[in-house]
Write a protein that holds these residues in place. Structure first.
Motif, short mmCIF file in Angstrom:
data_model
loop_
_atom_site.label_atom_id
_atom_site.label_comp_id
_atom_site.label_asym_id
_atom_site.label_seq_id
_atom_site.Cartn_x
_atom_site.Cartn_y
_atom_site.Cartn_z
N GLY A 263 0.85 -1.20 0.00
CA GLY A 263 0.00 0.00 0.00
C GLY A 263 0.88 1.24 0.00
O GLY A 263 0.47 2.29 0.49
N ALA A 264 2.08 1.10 -0.58
CA ALA A 264 3.06 2.20 -0.55
C ALA A 264 2.43 3.50 -1.00
O ALA A 264 2.51 4.53 -0.34
CB ALA A 264 4.25 1.86 -1.43
N TYR A 265 1.77 3.42 -2.16
CA TYR A 265 1.07 4.61 -2.66
C TYR A 265 -0.35 4.67 -2.11
O TYR A 265 -0.79 5.69 -1.59
CB TYR A 265 1.05 4.60 -4.20
CG TYR A 265 -0.19 5.22 -4.79
CD1 TYR A 265 -0.45 6.58 -4.61
CD2 TYR A 265 -1.13 4.45 -5.48
CE1 TYR A 265 -1.62 7.14 -5.11
CE2 TYR A 265 -2.28 5.01 -5.98
CZ TYR A 265 -2.52 6.35 -5.79
OH TYR A 265 -3.68 6.90 -6.26
N GLY A 266 -1.09 3.56 -2.19
CA GLY A 266 -2.54 3.66 -2.10
C GLY A 266 -3.20 3.30 -0.79
O GLY A 266 -4.42 3.40 -0.69
N ALA A 267 -2.44 2.90 0.24
CA ALA A 267 -3.11 2.46 1.48
C ALA A 267 -4.03 3.54 2.03
O ALA A 267 -5.10 3.26 2.58
CB ALA A 267 -2.09 2.03 2.53
N LEU A 268 -3.63 4.80 1.86
CA LEU A 268 -4.45 5.89 2.41
C LEU A 268 -5.79 6.01 1.70
O LEU A 268 -6.71 6.67 2.20
CB LEU A 268 -3.73 7.24 2.30
CG LEU A 268 -2.55 7.49 3.23
CD1 LEU A 268 -2.18 8.97 3.19
CD2 LEU A 268 -2.84 7.07 4.66
N GLY A 269 -5.92 5.38 0.54
CA GLY A 269 -7.20 5.39 -0.16
C GLY A 269 -8.32 4.78 0.67
O GLY A 269 -9.50 5.01 0.41
N ALA A 270 -7.94 4.02 1.70
CA ALA A 270 -8.95 3.45 2.61
C ALA A 270 -9.73 4.56 3.31
O ALA A 270 -10.80 4.31 3.86
CB ALA A 270 -8.27 2.55 3.64
N LEU A 271 -9.18 5.78 3.29
CA LEU A 271 -9.86 6.90 3.97
C LEU A 271 -10.85 7.62 3.06
O LEU A 271 -11.57 8.51 3.51
CB LEU A 271 -8.82 7.92 4.45
CG LEU A 271 -7.80 7.41 5.46
CD1 LEU A 271 -6.71 8.44 5.69
CD2 LEU A 271 -8.50 7.08 6.77
N ALA A 272 -10.87 7.24 1.79
CA ALA A 272 -11.80 7.91 0.86
C ALA A 272 -13.23 7.52 1.21
O ALA A 272 -13.46 6.47 1.83
CB ALA A 272 -11.47 7.51 -0.57
N SER A 273 -14.16 8.35 0.81
CA SER A 273 -15.54 8.06 1.20
C SER A 273 -16.20 7.13 0.19
O SER A 273 -15.78 7.04 -0.97
CB SER A 273 -16.33 9.37 1.31
OG SER A 273 -16.24 10.04 0.08
N GLY A 274 -17.22 6.43 0.64
CA GLY A 274 -18.08 5.62 -0.24
C GLY A 274 -17.37 4.48 -0.91
O GLY A 274 -16.49 3.83 -0.33
N ALA A 275 -17.74 4.28 -2.19
CA ALA A 275 -17.28 3.10 -2.92
C ALA A 275 -15.76 3.06 -3.04
O ALA A 275 -15.14 1.99 -3.09
CB ALA A 275 -17.91 3.09 -4.31
N ALA A 276 -15.13 4.25 -3.06
CA ALA A 276 -13.69 4.30 -3.28
C ALA A 276 -12.93 3.51 -2.22
O ALA A 276 -11.85 2.99 -2.48
CB ALA A 276 -13.22 5.75 -3.30
N SER A 277 -13.48 3.43 -1.00
CA SER A 277 -12.74 2.74 0.06
C SER A 277 -13.21 1.29 0.25
O SER A 277 -12.61 0.54 1.02
CB SER A 277 -12.86 3.50 1.38
OG SER A 277 -14.22 3.58 1.74
N ALA A 278 -14.24 0.91 -0.49
CA ALA A 278 -14.84 -0.42 -0.27
C ALA A 278 -13.84 -1.54 -0.54
O ALA A 278 -13.84 -2.56 0.14
CB ALA A 278 -16.06 -0.58 -1.16
N GLY A 279 -12.97 -1.34 -1.51
CA GLY A 279 -12.04 -2.39 -1.89
C GLY A 279 -10.98 -2.70 -0.85
O GLY A 279 -10.21 -3.64 -1.01
N TYR A 280 -10.93 -1.91 0.19
CA TYR A 280 -9.85 -2.09 1.16
C TYR A 280 -10.16 -3.12 2.24
O TYR A 280 -9.31 -3.40 3.09
CB TYR A 280 -9.50 -0.74 1.81
CG TYR A 280 -8.74 0.17 0.87
CD1 TYR A 280 -7.36 0.24 0.89
CD2 TYR A 280 -9.42 0.94 -0.07
CE1 TYR A 280 -6.67 1.07 0.01
CE2 TYR A 280 -8.74 1.76 -0.96
CZ TYR A 280 -7.36 1.82 -0.91
OH TYR A 280 -6.67 2.62 -1.78
N ALA A 281 -11.38 -3.66 2.23
CA ALA A 281 -11.70 -4.69 3.22
C ALA A 281 -10.66 -5.80 3.07
O ALA A 281 -10.34 -6.20 1.95
CB ALA A 281 -13.09 -5.23 2.96
#
Ligand code: PLP
Length: 476
Positions: A263-281
């Protein structure tokens, strides 16, 4: 100290002028021959020079030639603008100049806090000793995969630190076709051999094909190899795709694999709202998670991070201090240098602490939300334009696309391969290219909340301008 105070005030002004004027300068410009010669071939002065002279040199010879990543129209690779707080505290860290190998001092104590903050931010379970700041994700990946190798060999009743890999069945690492090259580099460095890095195909969204992963693991195990680790991506470098982490965690659990998440670049995407963060489960199920403060968070370069589930295992992978010399203080955690290959370690925590404190949790969520929105806006502009084509769904803040004029279907690869360098030389925007599903692509990585919609319009116009030049080169 008077000289330092005087030069320091000048340096503070020069720094603030530089950062304040970024928008008005070219994103990137070529180095003049005179300055190139000064930068590369100057002689070491026989006599020392005053500090203020050095600041003047930096103002006239260094600052005019940035990589470009401080500018709101820099969209290349994954390189953010520096956070103001990170810039502010960098000289203070240098003034204190500790080694954060270990000991009982502020640098070490603050690193523990920063690691806990990073874990809490993305919902990763944290125990004291559960991570390490590193030079970047490449080093963090080496650390993570070394722990994975240690565990796997240990389960087979051997000790890789003592015996190496001699006589053991080949250990297999699974990465997707979109996995970052640092994974293969780490495998090579750890003696696994790139022949034992299985490249798992991706689906139409550039996410690891989990059925193909299952099939490869089963086939390798039947062939007498030793599947030991799967490395998933939470934000690939090409398209920002987030793999099906929960499903991959299930495969890892079923086959006894170490589950690593890049998640070097994208781990923080877990903080995005709605569908954008759904994939982080599923990210929180990782045995190790790499997350770079020097990417989306904007901590000045030189700060990566690895978090792990089992601190004792990480320590067992690297500690070279005989038990009778251990310095556990009251916390029983030992030194940071027991958790990775570095002994003397810089004070990375101060820049990260300052950046996170200045933004606060809400500010970090806003930063992620703003840049994700900008990426979707750019994707919508591309979708609406007759001469551009979106090449991947937007799942984080990276947009992969290509220039595709209505009247041409030939030599699109040639055209798109030439565009980034021409855009860069024009100086108004900066983007880089890649290859996606066998085709030349352009990609824009949105990390800077100061970027505006007008900047995105200008980016597309710059690409059109560059395409005209490239077309003239191709069809003179
Ligand atoms: C997804 C991903 N992983 C790993 C890396 C390597 O990180 P570093 O350059 O900090 O070593 C990068 C760099 O862009 C990346 O985007």
């Amino acid at each position: 100290m008077d000289e330092l105070r005087r030069a320091g005030r000048l340096a503070a002004d020069v720094t603030a002028d530089h950062l304040g004027g970024v928008r008005d300068r070219p994103v990137w410009q070529p180095v003049t021959e005179a300055d190139r010669s000064w930068l590369m071939r100057q002689d070491l002065p026989a006599a020392g020079r005053p500090l203020t002279d050095l600041v003047h040199d930096i103002r006239t010879r260094v600052l005019p030639y940035p990589m470009g990543n401080g500018h709101p129209r820099f969209f290349g690779w994954v390189n953010s603008a520096p956070s103001a707080a990170g810039v502010l505290v960098a000289p203070i860290a240098a003034a204190l100049n500790p080694s954060c190998a270990g000991g009982d001092h502020a640098g070490v104590l603050l690193e523990h806090t920063v690691l806990r903050w990073l874990a809490e931010l993305v919902g990763f379970p944290h125990r004291p000793g559960g991570g390490l700041l590193t030079s970047g994700a490449s080093m963090a990946t080496v650390v993570a995969l070394a722990a994975a190798r240690q565990r796997a060999v240990g389960r087979d009743g051997a000790d890789v630190r003592e015996e190496g890999l001699y006589g053991l069945p080949p250990m297999v690492l699974y990465v997707s076709a979109e996995g970052h090259s640092c994974l293969r580099k780490a495998a090579e460095l750890l003696g696994l051999g790139s022949r034992h890095v299985r490249v798992v195909p991706v689906d139409g969204g550039f996410r690891m094909d989990v059925d193909a992963l299952r099939a490869l693991v089963t086939r390798d195990a039947r062939a007498g190899l030793r599947p030991f680790c799967v490395a998933a991506s939470a934000g690939t470098v090409n398209t920002g795709a987030v793999d099906a982490l929960d499903e991959i965690a299930d495969v890892a659990a079923a086959h006894g694999l170490w589950f690593h998440v890049d998640g070097a670049y994208g781990a923080l995407g877990a903080l995005a709202s709605g569908a954008a963060s759904a994939g982080y489960a599923g990210m929180a199920r990782a045995d190790s998670l790499v997350l770079d403060p020097h990417k989306w968070l904007g901590v000045p370069v030189g700060c990566g991070c690895v978090l792990w589930r089992d601190p004792a295992l990480a320590r067992a992978t690297f500690s070279l201090i005989p038990a009778y010399l251990r310095d556990d203080h009251e916390d029983g955690l030992g030194w940071f240098s027991e958790y990775g290959p570095e002994q003397t370690r810089p004070f990375r925590a101060l820049r990260t602490w300052a950046t996170m404190s200045h933004l606060g949790r809400d500010g970090i969520i806003r930063l992620v939300g703003t840049t994700v929105r900008l990426a979707h806006t750019l994707a919508a502009m591309i979708d609406a334009a007759p001469d551009f084509e979106l090449l991947a769904p937007v799942s984080t803040s990276i947009v992969a696309f290509r220039y595709h004029p209505v009247d041409r279907d030939d030599r699109l690869d040639d055209l798109n391969r030439r565009i980034p360098a021409i855009v860069q030389h024009r100086g108004s925007a900066f983007l880089t290219g890649t290859r996606l599903a066998g085709a030349e692509a352009l990609r824009a990585c949105l990390l800077n909340p100061a970027t505006t919609e007008d900047d995105l319009v200008l980016l597309l116009d710059e690409i059109r301008g560059a395409a005209t030049t490239a077309t003239a080169e191709i069809h003179p």
